[in-house]
Design a protein around this motif. Structure first.
Motif, mmCIF file in Angstrom:
data_model
loop_
_atom_site.group_PDB
_atom_site.id
_atom_site.type_symbol
_atom_site.label_atom_id
_atom_site.label_comp_id
_atom_site.label_asym_id
_atom_site.label_seq_id
_atom_site.Cartn_x
_atom_site.Cartn_y
_atom_site.Cartn_z
ATOM 1 N N ASP A 82 -33.361 -66.088 55.060
ATOM 2 C CA ASP A 82 -32.735 -65.678 53.674
ATOM 3 C C ASP A 82 -31.168 -65.478 53.858
ATOM 4 O O ASP A 82 -30.449 -65.967 53.197
ATOM 5 C CB ASP A 82 -33.541 -64.624 53.218
ATOM 6 C CG ASP A 82 -35.185 -64.764 52.848
ATOM 7 O OD1 ASP A 82 -35.204 -65.878 53.058
ATOM 8 O OD2 ASP A 82 -35.564 -63.797 52.500
ATOM 9 N N THR A 83 -31.078 -64.742 55.006
ATOM 10 C CA THR A 83 -29.512 -64.447 55.384
ATOM 11 C C THR A 83 -28.523 -65.752 55.264
ATOM 12 O O THR A 83 -27.709 -66.035 54.845
ATOM 13 C CB THR A 83 -29.336 -63.736 56.451
ATOM 14 O OG1 THR A 83 -30.037 -62.381 56.119
ATOM 15 C CG2 THR A 83 -27.928 -63.127 56.688
ATOM 16 N N ALA A 86 -28.210 -67.795 51.982
ATOM 17 C CA ALA A 86 -27.326 -67.017 51.136
ATOM 18 C C ALA A 86 -25.871 -67.124 51.532
ATOM 19 O O ALA A 86 -24.798 -67.664 50.889
ATOM 20 C CB ALA A 86 -27.521 -65.288 51.185
ATOM 21 N N ARG A 87 -25.590 -67.379 52.893
ATOM 22 C CA ARG A 87 -24.212 -67.647 53.763
ATOM 23 C C ARG A 87 -23.935 -69.209 53.241
ATOM 24 O O ARG A 87 -22.870 -69.512 53.076
ATOM 25 C CB ARG A 87 -24.228 -67.443 55.103
ATOM 26 C CG ARG A 87 -24.281 -66.013 55.395
ATOM 27 C CD ARG A 87 -24.276 -65.860 56.859
ATOM 28 N NE ARG A 87 -23.999 -64.453 57.207
ATOM 29 C CZ ARG A 87 -22.985 -64.144 58.016
ATOM 30 N NH1 ARG A 87 -22.238 -64.920 58.827
ATOM 31 N NH2 ARG A 87 -22.560 -62.728 58.113
ATOM 32 N N ALA A 90 -22.785 -69.486 49.725
ATOM 33 C CA ALA A 90 -21.508 -69.054 49.542
ATOM 34 C C ALA A 90 -20.476 -69.800 50.234
ATOM 35 O O ALA A 90 -19.162 -69.836 49.633
ATOM 36 C CB ALA A 90 -21.368 -67.369 50.185
ATOM 37 N N GLU A 106 -36.276 -63.379 46.397
ATOM 38 C CA GLU A 106 -35.232 -62.909 46.774
ATOM 39 C C GLU A 106 -34.028 -64.221 47.043
ATOM 40 O O GLU A 106 -33.247 -63.876 46.456
ATOM 41 C CB GLU A 106 -35.020 -61.987 48.101
ATOM 42 C CG GLU A 106 -33.837 -61.462 48.577
ATOM 43 C CD GLU A 106 -33.327 -60.587 47.455
ATOM 44 O OE1 GLU A 106 -32.074 -60.623 47.335
ATOM 45 O OE2 GLU A 106 -34.012 -60.053 46.851
ATOM 46 N N VAL A 107 -34.639 -65.288 47.579
ATOM 47 C CA VAL A 107 -33.774 -66.265 47.804
ATOM 48 C C VAL A 107 -33.298 -66.875 46.330
ATOM 49 O O VAL A 107 -32.364 -67.138 45.891
ATOM 50 C CB VAL A 107 -34.490 -67.279 48.628
ATOM 51 C CG1 VAL A 107 -33.840 -68.805 48.571
ATOM 52 C CG2 VAL A 107 -34.512 -66.951 50.144
ATOM 53 N N ARG A 109 -33.345 -65.075 43.443
ATOM 54 C CA ARG A 109 -32.490 -64.186 42.993
ATOM 55 C C ARG A 109 -30.957 -64.461 43.285
ATOM 56 O O ARG A 109 -30.062 -64.501 42.768
ATOM 57 C CB ARG A 109 -32.877 -62.959 43.087
ATOM 58 C CG ARG A 109 -33.609 -62.350 42.063
ATOM 59 C CD ARG A 109 -33.762 -60.808 42.124
ATOM 60 N NE ARG A 109 -34.343 -60.400 43.295
ATOM 61 C CZ ARG A 109 -35.713 -60.317 43.691
ATOM 62 N NH1 ARG A 109 -36.563 -60.420 42.823
ATOM 63 N NH2 ARG A 109 -36.312 -59.834 44.662
ATOM 64 N N THR A 110 -30.790 -64.625 45.008
ATOM 65 C CA THR A 110 -29.478 -65.127 45.264
ATOM 66 C C THR A 110 -28.898 -66.150 44.717
ATOM 67 O O THR A 110 -27.982 -66.361 44.503
ATOM 68 C CB THR A 110 -29.670 -65.296 46.789
ATOM 69 O OG1 THR A 110 -30.013 -64.082 47.612
ATOM 70 C CG2 THR A 110 -28.341 -65.512 47.683
ATOM 71 N N ARG A 113 -27.746 -65.596 41.069
ATOM 72 C CA ARG A 113 -26.598 -65.045 40.945
ATOM 73 C C ARG A 113 -25.378 -65.738 41.475
ATOM 74 O O ARG A 113 -24.285 -65.545 40.701
ATOM 75 C CB ARG A 113 -26.776 -63.634 42.033
ATOM 76 C CG ARG A 113 -27.367 -62.556 41.396
ATOM 77 C CD ARG A 113 -27.131 -61.261 42.208
ATOM 78 N NE ARG A 113 -27.815 -61.263 43.549
ATOM 79 C CZ ARG A 113 -28.858 -61.185 44.241
ATOM 80 N NH1 ARG A 113 -29.731 -60.638 43.256
ATOM 81 N NH2 ARG A 113 -29.168 -61.138 45.477
ATOM 82 N N ALA A 114 -25.699 -66.732 42.495
ATOM 83 C CA ALA A 114 -24.587 -67.611 42.631
ATOM 84 C C ALA A 114 -24.322 -68.787 41.698
ATOM 85 O O ALA A 114 -23.393 -69.456 41.981
ATOM 86 C CB ALA A 114 -24.531 -67.966 44.240
ATOM 87 N N ARG A 118 -32.119 -74.134 41.064
ATOM 88 C CA ARG A 118 -33.128 -73.808 42.085
ATOM 89 C C ARG A 118 -34.296 -75.003 41.798
ATOM 90 O O ARG A 118 -34.505 -75.450 40.816
ATOM 91 C CB ARG A 118 -33.640 -72.450 41.556
ATOM 92 C CG ARG A 118 -32.575 -71.227 41.660
ATOM 93 C CD ARG A 118 -32.820 -70.161 41.168
ATOM 94 N NE ARG A 118 -33.087 -70.224 39.865
ATOM 95 C CZ ARG A 118 -33.201 -69.244 38.855
ATOM 96 N NH1 ARG A 118 -32.970 -68.101 39.087
ATOM 97 N NH2 ARG A 118 -33.149 -69.735 37.517
#
Length: 172
Positions: A82-83, A86-87, A90, A106-107, A109-110, A113-114, A118
Motif C-alpha cells: 500500500d505504501t 501511494a509512492r 505520487a 485504503e488504496v 482512498r489514496t 485523493r490523488a 481506479r
C-alpha cells in the motif's frame, strides 16, 4: 500526454480473482498475473507496476519483465505494498494517466485523493476476458494461410512423420 500507467495491487487482485485459494496457490499465480498484465498493457500501449507485499524484513526489490512494459515490485523493510502504491501514484508525471487496480479501501482512498482512476479486480478481470475474446476473434478471422500450425502433422515433413508413427506403433 504520456502513456497510461496501471499500478496493480498484486495480492489483492489475486485474492479477488481466485477466491478461496490457499497461500501456495496465490504465490504460484504471481507469474500468471505478471504475464496477463504484460499482454494487457501491450494491447493498450501502456505501462504497469505490479506491487506485492513483502519478502520479509529485507529491502524492497524491483524487477522488470523482459520485453514488456511491466515492473514487478516486492515491498520489503518498512514498506508495505500500500505504501509503495501511494509512492508510485505520487511519483507519476503530471500528464500521466494513472489507473490503480485494487479492491483495498485504503488504496482506493489514496487513489481517489490523488485524482487518479481506479479499477476493481472484477473490472480488471472483465477487461482481461474482453481481450481474450478479441484475440480469439482476430485469430478466427485470420486466413488459414496465416495460422500457425497446431498439429504435429502440419509441422514436420512427411518422412519424419512416418518415422514417428513407426516408433509409436513399435512394440516395446
Amino acid at each position: 500526454m504520456s502513456r497510461t500507467v496501471y499500478i496493480v495491487d498484486g495480492y489483492n487482485v489475486l485474492h479477488a480473482l481466485f477466491r478461496g485459494a490457499d497461500k501456495e496457490e496465490i504465490f504460484a499465480r504471481r507469474d500468471w498475473l505478471a504475464d496477463r498484465l504484460a499482454g494487457f498493457v501491450a494491447l493498450r500501449d501502456a505501462q504497469a507496476v505490479l506491487v506485492f507485499d513483502g519478502r520479509g524484513p529485507e529491502s524492497t526489490s524491483t524487477r522488470p519483465i523482459r520485453g514488456a512494459e511491466v515492473e514487478v515490485v516486492f515491498a520489503g523493510g518498512r514498506f508495505t505494498a500500500d505504501t509503495l502504491i501511494a509512492r508510485r501514484i505520487a511519483g507519476q508525471p503530471a500528464d500521466a494517466r494513472v489507473v490503480v487496480v485494487s479492491a483495498d479501501q485504503e488504496v482506493q482512498r489514496t487513489a481517489s485523493r490523488a485524482g487518479v482512476s481506479r479499477m476493481t479486480p472484477s473490472e480488471f478481470e472483465r477487461e482481461l476476458a474482453a481481450d481474450d475474446r478479441r484475440h480469439r476473434q482476430a485469430l478466427d478471422s485470420a486466413s488459414d494461410s496465416t495460422r500457425m500450425p497446431s498439429r504435429l502433422e502440419d509441422k514436420v515433413d512427411p518422412e519424419t512423420l512416418r518415422r514417428l508413427e513407426e516408433l509409436r506403433h513399435k512394440p516395446e
